[in-house]
Design an enzyme around this catalytic site. Structure first.
Site, mmCIF file in Angstrom:
data_model
loop_
_atom_site.group_PDB
_atom_site.id
_atom_site.type_symbol
_atom_site.label_atom_id
_atom_site.label_comp_id
_atom_site.label_asym_id
_atom_site.label_seq_id
_atom_site.Cartn_x
_atom_site.Cartn_y
_atom_site.Cartn_z
ATOM 1 N N THR A 125 0.814 -1.219 0.000
ATOM 2 C CA THR A 125 0.000 0.000 0.000
ATOM 3 C C THR A 125 0.848 1.269 0.000
ATOM 4 O O THR A 125 1.954 1.281 0.563
ATOM 5 C CB THR A 125 -0.920 -0.018 1.241
ATOM 6 O OG1 THR A 125 -1.515 1.266 1.392
ATOM 7 C CG2 THR A 125 -0.172 -0.341 2.523
ATOM 8 N N ASP A 126 0.287 2.332 -0.568
ATOM 9 C CA ASP A 126 0.971 3.648 -0.513
ATOM 10 C C ASP A 126 1.104 4.144 0.927
ATOM 11 O O ASP A 126 1.912 5.022 1.214
ATOM 12 C CB ASP A 126 0.255 4.687 -1.392
ATOM 13 C CG ASP A 126 -1.174 5.018 -0.968
ATOM 14 O OD1 ASP A 126 -1.685 4.403 -0.004
ATOM 15 O OD2 ASP A 126 -1.791 5.904 -1.608
ATOM 16 N N GLU A 127 0.288 3.568 1.850
ATOM 17 C CA GLU A 127 0.337 4.026 3.250
ATOM 18 C C GLU A 127 1.677 3.747 3.908
ATOM 19 O O GLU A 127 1.990 4.335 4.949
ATOM 20 C CB GLU A 127 -0.752 3.348 4.087
ATOM 21 C CG GLU A 127 -2.106 3.931 3.843
ATOM 22 C CD GLU A 127 -3.101 3.628 4.949
ATOM 23 O OE1 GLU A 127 -2.696 3.410 6.104
ATOM 24 O OE2 GLU A 127 -4.300 3.625 4.642
ATOM 25 N N TYR A 174 -1.811 -0.419 11.116
ATOM 26 C CA TYR A 174 -2.008 -1.155 9.845
ATOM 27 C C TYR A 174 -0.819 -0.942 8.917
ATOM 28 O O TYR A 174 -0.203 -1.914 8.434
ATOM 29 C CB TYR A 174 -3.311 -0.703 9.160
ATOM 30 C CG TYR A 174 -3.331 -1.000 7.673
ATOM 31 C CD1 TYR A 174 -3.414 -2.307 7.200
ATOM 32 C CD2 TYR A 174 -3.255 0.036 6.724
ATOM 33 C CE1 TYR A 174 -3.409 -2.588 5.823
ATOM 34 C CE2 TYR A 174 -3.255 -0.227 5.361
ATOM 35 C CZ TYR A 174 -3.331 -1.540 4.915
ATOM 36 O OH TYR A 174 -3.326 -1.808 3.567
ATOM 37 N N LYS A 207 2.076 -3.567 7.405
ATOM 38 C CA LYS A 207 2.332 -3.792 5.969
ATOM 39 C C LYS A 207 3.804 -3.510 5.653
ATOM 40 O O LYS A 207 4.441 -4.261 4.901
ATOM 41 C CB LYS A 207 1.430 -2.892 5.111
ATOM 42 C CG LYS A 207 -0.047 -3.234 5.134
ATOM 43 C CD LYS A 207 -0.398 -4.578 4.500
ATOM 44 C CE LYS A 207 -0.208 -4.607 3.009
ATOM 45 N NZ LYS A 207 -0.660 -5.909 2.427
HETATM 46 P P1 NAD Z 1 -10.103 -6.866 2.152
HETATM 47 O O1 NAD Z 1 -10.068 -6.537 3.608
HETATM 48 O O2 NAD Z 1 -11.313 -6.569 1.346
HETATM 49 O O3 NAD Z 1 -9.798 -8.433 1.928
HETATM 50 C C1 NAD Z 1 -8.780 -9.100 2.606
HETATM 51 C C2 NAD Z 1 -8.958 -10.589 2.301
HETATM 52 O O4 NAD Z 1 -7.872 -11.296 2.926
HETATM 53 C C3 NAD Z 1 -10.254 -11.178 2.839
HETATM 54 O O5 NAD Z 1 -10.848 -12.005 1.879
HETATM 55 C C4 NAD Z 1 -9.809 -11.985 4.063
HETATM 56 O O6 NAD Z 1 -10.645 -13.079 4.348
HETATM 57 C C5 NAD Z 1 -8.423 -12.412 3.626
HETATM 58 N N1 NAD Z 1 -7.529 -12.705 4.757
HETATM 59 C C6 NAD Z 1 -7.286 -11.935 5.841
HETATM 60 N N2 NAD Z 1 -6.394 -12.535 6.659
HETATM 61 C C7 NAD Z 1 -6.060 -13.698 6.063
HETATM 62 C C8 NAD Z 1 -5.171 -14.743 6.401
HETATM 63 N N3 NAD Z 1 -4.463 -14.726 7.539
HETATM 64 N N4 NAD Z 1 -5.038 -15.795 5.553
HETATM 65 C C9 NAD Z 1 -5.758 -15.845 4.397
HETATM 66 N N5 NAD Z 1 -6.627 -14.888 4.035
HETATM 67 C C10 NAD Z 1 -6.774 -13.823 4.849
HETATM 68 O O7 NAD Z 1 -8.812 -6.172 1.547
HETATM 69 P P2 NAD Z 1 -8.587 -5.367 0.194
HETATM 70 O O8 NAD Z 1 -9.024 -3.978 0.386
HETATM 71 O O9 NAD Z 1 -9.081 -6.170 -0.932
HETATM 72 O O10 NAD Z 1 -6.979 -5.349 0.181
HETATM 73 C C11 NAD Z 1 -6.255 -6.404 -0.420
HETATM 74 C C12 NAD Z 1 -4.767 -6.096 -0.333
HETATM 75 O O11 NAD Z 1 -4.494 -4.855 -0.987
HETATM 76 C C13 NAD Z 1 -4.246 -5.926 1.094
HETATM 77 O O12 NAD Z 1 -2.979 -6.514 1.171
HETATM 78 C C14 NAD Z 1 -4.158 -4.424 1.298
HETATM 79 O O13 NAD Z 1 -3.169 -4.100 2.226
HETATM 80 C C15 NAD Z 1 -3.822 -3.965 -0.103
HETATM 81 N N6 NAD Z 1 -4.258 -2.601 -0.489
HETATM 82 C C16 NAD Z 1 -5.562 -2.211 -0.290
HETATM 83 C C17 NAD Z 1 -5.961 -0.933 -0.722
HETATM 84 C C18 NAD Z 1 -7.388 -0.440 -0.549
HETATM 85 O O14 NAD Z 1 -7.636 0.746 -0.772
HETATM 86 N N7 NAD Z 1 -8.345 -1.285 -0.193
HETATM 87 C C19 NAD Z 1 -5.034 -0.090 -1.339
HETATM 88 C C20 NAD Z 1 -3.706 -0.536 -1.494
HETATM 89 C C21 NAD Z 1 -3.356 -1.797 -1.076
HETATM 90 O O1 DAU Z 2 -4.064 4.198 0.703
HETATM 91 C C1 DAU Z 2 -4.337 2.829 0.612
HETATM 92 C C2 DAU Z 2 -5.110 2.403 1.821
HETATM 93 O O2 DAU Z 2 -6.422 2.959 1.663
HETATM 94 C C3 DAU Z 2 -5.192 0.890 1.994
HETATM 95 O O3 DAU Z 2 -3.899 0.397 2.236
HETATM 96 C C4 DAU Z 2 -6.118 0.531 3.160
HETATM 97 O O4 DAU Z 2 -6.258 -0.869 3.242
HETATM 98 C C5 DAU Z 2 -7.468 1.165 2.918
HETATM 99 O O5 DAU Z 2 -8.293 0.921 4.029
HETATM 100 C C6 DAU Z 2 -7.339 2.677 2.694
HETATM 101 O O6 DAU Z 2 -6.954 3.358 3.918
HETATM 102 P P1 DAU Z 2 -7.608 4.770 4.343
HETATM 103 O O7 DAU Z 2 -7.457 4.926 5.783
HETATM 104 O O8 DAU Z 2 -7.129 5.865 3.462
HETATM 105 O O9 DAU Z 2 -9.145 4.464 3.909
HETATM 106 P P2 DAU Z 2 -10.538 4.727 4.654
HETATM 107 O O10 DAU Z 2 -11.596 4.357 3.678
HETATM 108 O O11 DAU Z 2 -10.584 4.120 5.987
HETATM 109 O O12 DAU Z 2 -10.519 6.305 4.836
HETATM 110 C C7 DAU Z 2 -10.378 7.175 3.723
HETATM 111 C C8 DAU Z 2 -10.448 8.617 4.244
HETATM 112 O O13 DAU Z 2 -11.765 8.871 4.716
HETATM 113 C C9 DAU Z 2 -9.515 8.873 5.409
HETATM 114 O O14 DAU Z 2 -8.952 10.179 5.278
HETATM 115 C C10 DAU Z 2 -10.424 8.821 6.637
HETATM 116 C C11 DAU Z 2 -11.767 9.275 6.096
HETATM 117 N N1 DAU Z 2 -12.925 8.654 6.764
HETATM 118 C C12 DAU Z 2 -12.971 7.275 6.796
HETATM 119 C C13 DAU Z 2 -14.005 6.625 7.427
HETATM 120 C C14 DAU Z 2 -14.075 5.113 7.473
HETATM 121 C C15 DAU Z 2 -13.929 9.417 7.338
HETATM 122 O O15 DAU Z 2 -13.892 10.668 7.282
HETATM 123 N N2 DAU Z 2 -14.951 8.777 7.957
HETATM 124 C C16 DAU Z 2 -15.046 7.407 8.031
HETATM 125 O O16 DAU Z 2 -16.024 6.892 8.627
#
Ligand code: NAD
Ligand code: DAU
Length: 333
Positions: free
Chosen positions: A123-125, A147, A151
């Site tokens: 992730t970019d985080e 988190y 990562k």
């Molecule tokens: P998500 O939370 O929707 O899904 C995570 C999946 O992983 C689920 O299906 C869960 O059951 C599975 N899982 C969790 N722990 C596990 C374990 N120990 N063994 C096997 N399976 C397991 O997540 P997402 O948003 O689809 O993110 C997927 C990947 O992309 C993650 O690695 C996350 O860090 C990365 N990522 C997410 C975002 C975003 O904005 N959502 C952005 C950049 C990177």
């Molecule tokens: O940047 C990539 C990341 O983006 C991924 O690695 C993470 O898995 C994914 O959860 C996401 O993280 P963020 O913290 O940026 O996403 P979130 O949707 O939780 O929040 C996005 C923005 O919105 C953040 O600035 C917080 C704000 N927010 C979020 C929630 C859930 C609110 O204002 N209210 C809310 O209830």
């Protein structure tokens, strides 16, 4: 790549990647290995052809289970993670177990089995927050919440594995991803489904002008695929949406799409350590031929429409485990 194991393939981005592989590469068979935590959902993969897609319920933190599932696969793409920042602030034990120990197990199993392609989705985080400009892959990680620290920990373990043992690790760092099938704890589906239910949206007060860079989920899938097939072992690739928006701008767009006004906003206490802005430069991946395709307005509108038309997908989630989480997270805040 004929047999690919996708870990975390029943989650949001993992399931989109599985669909992308099955549609793009007729020769590929997918082994989908997922623990089915609260975020994993078999509904996300119910349309995958069983002739070309095998599901195994399992935990990447269980070394024997993941190694057994990886046998005979020439590639592994890891999405499995605990992913929600607010949950990691409530407690990060599971995050460390999956995002660090789980990644280590994948590296060790890949080394033992000689797996030729190992892509870890990150992730970019991990870079932390940046006021101006954009991070490149040469910048050092500076994660600021449990988190992103977990990562970054997984990444460092994997990169050390590449240096020490030559395990062919590739890492991608994606920006905030959005689209269909995202668990409604994340801001976009949370706000859309609340608005569809006539409820207010909990916007973090003080975070209204915080910035996220929005990446369409299938563009993220194609970016990971490009890094997997064209990238070099030991390298990191940023995957950026290129659509930076302030949270208040996103919120107003969602209000407009759902026919609501600003009285639907409830300002709530900010997230502790709330990262102000994420921004990454994706030139390195673009040099391999990747380009995001979705413009932000269209992608957000498509997402709102998908949730409007797929209440049968999100209603059981919002009335299940999520309900208690939401109460703890937002009550009296
Ligand atoms: P998500 O939370 O929707 O899904 C995570 C999946 O992983 C689920 O299906 C869960 O059951 C599975 N899982 C969790 N722990 C596990 C374990 N120990 N063994 C096997 N399976 C397991 O997540 P997402 O948003 O689809 O993110 C997927 C990947 O992309 C993650 O690695 C996350 O860090 C990365 N990522 C997410 C975002 C975003 O904005 N959502 C952005 C950049 C990177
Ligand atoms: O940047 C990539 C990341 O983006 C991924 O690695 C993470 O898995 C994914 O959860 C996401 O993280 P963020 O913290 O940026 O996403 P979130 O949707 O939780 O929040 C996005 C923005 O919105 C953040 O600035 C917080 C704000 N927010 C979020 C929630 C859930 C609110 O204002 N209210 C809310 O209830």
């Amino acid at each position: 790549m004929k047999k690919m194991i996708v870990t975390g393939g029943a989650g949001f981005i993992g399931s989109a990647f599985v669909r992308y592989q099955l549609e793009s590469y007729p020769e590929v068979h997918i082994v989908n290995f997922d623990k089915l935590t609260y975020a994993g959902n078999l509904e996300n993969i119910k349309d995958c052809d069983p002739e070309r897609h095998t599901f195994i319920q399992g935990d990447i933190a269980d070394r024997k289970a993941i190694q057994a599932a990886m046998e005979g696969c020439d590639a592994i793409v890891n999405f499995a993670a605990d992913t929600h920042v607010d949950r990691s602030i409530m407690g990060a034990t599971d995050f460390i177990e999956t995002n660090c120990t789980g990644v280590y197990n994948i590296c060790e199993a890949a080394r033992e089995l000689g797996t030729s392609h190992v892509l870890l989705v990150s992730t970019d985080e991990v870079y932390g927050s940046i006021r101006e400009g954009s991070f490149t892959e040469k910048d050092a990680p500076g994660p600021r919440n449990p988190y992103s620290a977990s990562k970054a920990g997984g990444e460092l373990i994997a990169l050390a594995h590449f240096e020490t043992f030559g395990t062919p690790i590739i890492i991608t760092r994606g920006s905030n991803t959005y689209g269909p099938y995202q668990y409604p704890e994340k801001v976009m589906p949370l706000f859309i489904t609340n608005l569809l239910d006539g409820e207010q949206v909990p916007l973090y007060q003080g975070g209204e002008h915080n910035v996220r860079d929005w990446l369409w989920v299938y563009d993220h899938a194609s970016g990971i695929d490009t890094a997997l097939r064209q990238g070099e072992p030991g390298q990191i690739y940023n995957v950026a949406g290129g659509h930076e928006r302030e949270n208040i701008v996103l919120t107003r767009k969602l209000l407009e799409l759902c026919g609501k006004d600003e009285s639907s906003i409830r300002l709530v206490k900010d997230r502790p350590g709330h990262d102000f802005r994420y921004s990454i430069d994706a030139s390195k991946l673009k040099a391999l031929g990747w380009m995001p395709t979705m413009d932000w307005e269209t992608g957000v509108a498509k997402t709102a429409t998908w949730y409007r038309e797929n209440e049968a997908w999100w209603r059981p989630i919002k009335s299940g485990e999520f309900k208690e989480y939401y109460r703890k997270q937002y009550e009296n805040r």
